[in-house]
Enzyme design. Sequence first.
Site, PDB file in Angstrom:
ATOM      1  N   HIS A  12       0.833  -1.205   0.000  1.00  0.00           N
ATOM      2  CA  HIS A  12       0.000   0.000   0.000  1.00  0.00           C
ATOM      3  C   HIS A  12       0.869   1.257   0.000  1.00  0.00           C
ATOM      4  O   HIS A  12       0.638   2.196  -0.760  1.00  0.00           O
ATOM      5  CB  HIS A  12      -0.931   0.021   1.219  1.00  0.00           C
ATOM      6  CG  HIS A  12      -1.914  -1.100   1.231  1.00  0.00           C
ATOM      7  ND1 HIS A  12      -2.993  -1.147   0.377  1.00  0.00           N
ATOM      8  CD2 HIS A  12      -1.985  -2.211   1.989  1.00  0.00           C
ATOM      9  CE1 HIS A  12      -3.690  -2.242   0.614  1.00  0.00           C
ATOM     10  NE2 HIS A  12      -3.097  -2.905   1.583  1.00  0.00           N
ATOM     11  N   ASP A  69       8.728   6.225   8.515  1.00  0.00           N
ATOM     12  CA  ASP A  69       8.002   5.654   9.634  1.00  0.00           C
ATOM     13  C   ASP A  69       6.848   6.601   9.899  1.00  0.00           C
ATOM     14  O   ASP A  69       6.992   7.826   9.788  1.00  0.00           O
ATOM     15  CB  ASP A  69       8.875   5.483  10.881  1.00  0.00           C
ATOM     16  CG  ASP A  69       8.270   4.453  11.844  1.00  0.00           C
ATOM     17  OD1 ASP A  69       7.456   3.610  11.410  1.00  0.00           O
ATOM     18  OD2 ASP A  69       8.599   4.484  13.046  1.00  0.00           O
TER      19      ASP A  69
END
Length: 194
Positions: A12, A69
């Site tokens: 994704h 992140d």
Amino acid sequence: MNSICFATNNQHKLEEVRHALVPDFLVLSLQEINCNEELPETGNTLQANALQKADHVFKNYGITCFADDTGLEVEALNNEPGVYSARYAGPQRNNEQNIDLLLENLKSKNNRKAQFRTVICWRTAAGAQYFEGIVKGEIIDTRRGKGGFGYDAVFVPDGFTKTFAEMSMEEKNQLSHRGQAVKKLTAFLKESLS
């Protein structure tokens, strides 16, 4: 065309980033550079984790790369799950269980304000550069939408009525945290490589 590696196995994320960077860059996944090991992610900040992953790929595979992140920071939960967003409900990293735990922890809370924050680390022989994106919004009580991933089905960005999971990839990329960070990275790359 310049080849760069995005240090992720998350399809994704890869689709979102490729969508944003094409046609200027060929974005390779970890699989495409034959990196099959689990990347280190033991930092206690988003920046530390992004650097750890980018560093690992650069040092072991010798390819210019970037890593990200992302954390969901919920105001009423002291900014949890934050850096632990992917493994909030345990090391199995199950999105549905993570959402269940989040909604359970918010049951008695009136404040539903939250933000998604992404930190990208771009790693080359010259060192590391960081790019950040933040989108503010709120957590709703029930899942809505079939798109997206992670906490997208319960996050409605400020100024919108749809969750990220109800938006098209184009819509989400226009305002998402990762989209913002990738735009900053793209602008930097175009300038530095021109």
